[in-house]
Motif scaffolding. Structure first.
Motif, PDB file in Angstrom:
ATOM      1  N   TYR A 112       2.539 -30.332  -3.134  1.00  0.00           N
ATOM      2  CA  TYR A 112       2.375 -31.789  -3.188  1.00  0.00           C
ATOM      3  C   TYR A 112       3.560 -32.453  -3.911  1.00  0.00           C
ATOM      4  N   ALA A 118      -6.679 -30.288  -2.174  1.00  0.00           N
ATOM      5  CA  ALA A 118      -6.677 -30.942  -0.865  1.00  0.00           C
ATOM      6  C   ALA A 118      -7.823 -31.949  -0.752  1.00  0.00           C
ATOM      7  N   GLU A 119      -8.976 -31.587  -1.305  1.00  0.00           N
ATOM      8  CA  GLU A 119     -10.125 -32.494  -1.263  1.00  0.00           C
ATOM      9  C   GLU A 119      -9.851 -33.770  -2.056  1.00  0.00           C
ATOM     10  N   GLU A 168      -6.903 -35.012  -2.879  1.00  0.00           N
ATOM     11  CA  GLU A 168      -5.820 -35.753  -2.233  1.00  0.00           C
ATOM     12  C   GLU A 168      -6.350 -36.561  -1.044  1.00  0.00           C
ATOM     13  N   ALA A 169      -7.293 -35.979  -0.287  1.00  0.00           N
ATOM     14  CA  ALA A 169      -7.833 -36.666   0.884  1.00  0.00           C
ATOM     15  C   ALA A 169      -8.727 -37.834   0.497  1.00  0.00           C
TER      16      ALA A 169
END
Length: 668
Positions: free
Chosen positions: A564, A658-659, A661-662
């Motif tokens: 990231y 990822a969770e 960030e989404a």
């Protein structure tokens, strides 16, 4: 033919009547044979007629019964076929053998014969291994048990009842019930409290008109937000609001990630201290009074974690949203003075004071313990610090302590502490608020009076029965909090140079040499300690790094990669076991690299667990990341221990990143 029909009045009774008539004819024949013969002829004719009538009756009755049976079977078949519930019979190989019309209508087909049950009703049938045929004797009791599950077909909902022993399956339409249940869940009450958690700090230096204008500006934003999400808002005071909403609105708020937190902070960004909100919400209880108590508890949790966030308590689930900013430093010391006086009274009422930090104590925990030990000694209260074998991170510190015979004698083991504890003993827990993380959880369990002094953001686990809690996430360290308490706990506090040095060392370590988490009060506390004799040179000697450890850190950092764009991630090779202290130090070192906003170091520890240390410079909340993995800590300093392998831990960490960030973005 049933016997009750054979024993009618013209049955066996008629036979006896004809026998009596024959006897009378025989008697009459002795007197007049002509009359006897005529009577016999008439009796025979009558007997023949009645016999024919009886045979005709029985024939007609049989025909009627057969016709009725045929009609009943035909109606029964039609009724089963037209029942408003689906019925399916299936074979041992789980294929449909017969279905009624309703079952076919459910799946929009006239016949389901030959279809696989698993294709019609996936995830409903028991496994083939657990399925017992009807004729099998073994596991008969399990075979007779009904299996009930709910399924959805198109827009309808059905309850499936499976009877394995009969290979029979029913489908009941429960669409209306499901709709009512969903509506009930959506309309269940939730209660919340919204609080401007740093109004005094944000409005510092404002006159009444400016302060009122600020409050009105924020109140207007909160009101618009509540209307958008169909929340009833009632103002309780200038800085507190009551929220009434249903579960549907609560779900919408959670999906929005409580955007009001960011909106208010950004709207007041031009202030020296931006205004932030804290929100506590509760849902799941049928009692309004219990919901209110849970909402207040959730708000306390949000405030204890530094504010600028929302805490939602829904049944057993506790979720946090926001928390992207550091806790605002309190500019007044009123709370420190009040806590100090309360702590002084508790010490004077106790026969002994036991001071305990967390497992694997660090310099901050030991320094804070020494400061509170001094406070108890100022009032001639017997006090001890509970500690087991120290870890390598405080070896040099403990060497300095052992040179002071009086201070060294104050350290006792957990077993000794358990032996000397009485119901009048005061237990002070420092640098943690979780009983499971203390040096000896049994001391927390047995203590009748507990005081908590900590600077970490409050987690779900908490010592709820503490008589006094001093939890300030804005503080750089527990040593900073204790230093302020010492200035108010006694009019003429006298710290020895070694005691002052240990307190200053705790502040130095937790602020990374005054580079992180520092506020004006941090430097004021450090200045006070320096005035009473704290030795900064001694602190430097205690914090010197071992050359071999530095080389080990360099070997670990070789495995670093960027994810990231601004997150440094290190996963050590399998079989490479590293102490937790070295894992944490490596994560700290990575923060000094260019473009690194946060760092994560994953490695196997000597005890077999996988340790993850997380650090950030404030733009990313690593505490939230670690909490999702089962750990915790501070906004910029957190950790977790997991079972498994380093690769599995890496996969779980990347999934959490990822969770986040989404949903809301990793960086502020």
């Amino acid at each position: 033919m049933p016997k009750f029909l054979q024993r009618r009045w013209h049955g066996y009774h008629t036979v006896w009547a004809f026998m009596l008539l024959l006897l009378l004819i025989i008697v009459v024949s002795f007197y007049n044979w002509v009359i006897g013969v005529a009577s016999l002829f008439l009796a025979g004719t009558l007997c023949f007629s009645m016999l024919q009538a009886e045979l005709s009756f029985r024939r007609n009755l049989v025909e009627y019964i057969n016709g009725l049976s045929f009609r009943i079977k035909r109606v029964e078949g039609e009724a089963v076929s037209m029942l408003p519930l689906g019925i399916i019979l299936y074979s041992e190989d789980r294929k449909v053998e017969w279905n009624n019309r309703s079952a076919g209508d459910i799946f929009s087909r006239k016949s389901l014969v030959g279809e696989e049950i698993e294709e019609l009703l996936p995830d409903v049938m028991p496994s083939a291994a657990g399925h017992v045929p009807a004729k099998r004797e073994a596991s008969k009791e399990n075979a007779l048990k009904e299996i009930r599950k709910e399924i959805a077909v198109d827009e309808s909902h059905y309850q499936v009842v499976i009877i394995p022993s009969e290979r029979l399956l029913y489908l009941y339409d429960i669409t209306e019930l499901v709709v009512l249940r969903e509506r009930y869940e959506e309309e269940r009450l939730a209660i919340g409290i919204v609080m401007m958690d740093n109004l005094d700090e944000a409005a510092q230096g404002m006159d009444d008109q400016q302060r009122t204008s600020l409050i009105a500006k924020v109140a207007s934003e909160i009101t618009e937000w509540s209307k958008q999400f169909e929340v009833y808002l009632r103002r309780l005071s200038s800085e507190r609001y009551l929220m009434l909403l249903n579960h549907r609105s609560l779900q919408a708020l959670e999906e929005s990630r409580f955007v009001i937190l960011d909106e208010v902070r950004e709207m007041t960004a031009d202030l020296k201290v931006p205004m932030t909100l804290s929100i506590g919400l509760a849902y799941g209880s049928e009692s309004a009074s219990e919901l209110g108590a849970l909402a207040q508890s959730s708000l306390d949790m949000a405030l204890g974690r530094g504010g600028d966030q929302a805490a939602v308590k829904a049944g057993q689930r506790l979720s946090f949203y926001g928390g992207k900013s550091n806790a605002a430093e309190k500019r007044t010391r009123v709370r420190a003075r009040v806590i100090a006086h309360a702590l002084r009274d508790l010490m004077q009422e106790s026969d002994r004071v036991l001071i305990m930090g967390h497992r694997t104590p660090d310099i901050d925990a030991v320094g804070a313990s020494i400061g509170l030990l001094k406070a108890a000694q100022m009032y001639n209260v017997e006090a001890n610090i509970v500690m087991e074998t120290p870890n390598p991170s405080i070896t040099r510190m403990m060497e300095q302590i052992r040179r002071d015979e009086g201070l060294n004698k104050s350290f006792i083991s957990t077993e000794q502490a358990l032996q000397v504890m009485t119901e009048h003993t005061l237990l002070i827990v420092v640098d943690t608020h979780k009983a499971s993380m203390t040096m000896e959880p049994r001391l927390v369990q047995y203590a009748s009076r507990i005081v908590v002094v900590d600077h970490h953001r409050r987690g779900e686990e908490f010592i709820n029965d503490a008589v006094l809690v001093y939890l300030e996430p804005y503080a750089s360290s527990t040593c900073e909090l204790v230093t302020e308490l010492l200035q108010y706990i006694h009019d003429k506090i006298k710290l020895s140079p070694l005691e002052a040095t240990m307190l200053l060392a705790g502040i130095t370590v937790d602020t990374k040499h005054f580079a992180l988490h520092t506020g004006s009060r941090t430097f004021e506390a450090a200045g006070f300690l320096r005035r009473v004799g704290a030795d900064t040179i001694l602190i430097q000697r205690m914090l010197k790094e071992d050359l071999q450890e530095y080389i080990s850190k360099a070997e670990i950092i070789k495995h670093a990669r960027m994810v990231y764009d601004h997150i440094a991630l290190v996963v050590t090779e399998p079989g490479m076991k590293i102490p937790q202290l070295l894992i944490a130090q490596t994560a700290d070192t990575l923060l000094g690299m260019t473009n690194v906003v946060a760092s994560f170091v994953i490695s196997e520890r000597p005890d077999g667990l996988i340790g993850i240390s997380a650090r950030s410079l404030g733009r990313m909340n690593v505490q939230v990341v670690m909490e999702k993995l089962g750990g915790g800590g501070h906004l910029s300093n957190a950790a977790v221990q997991l079972e498994g392998t380093s690769k599995e831990a890496e996969a779980r960490l990347l999934a959490v990143l990822a969770e986040i960030e989404a949903k809301e973005g990793l960086f502020e």
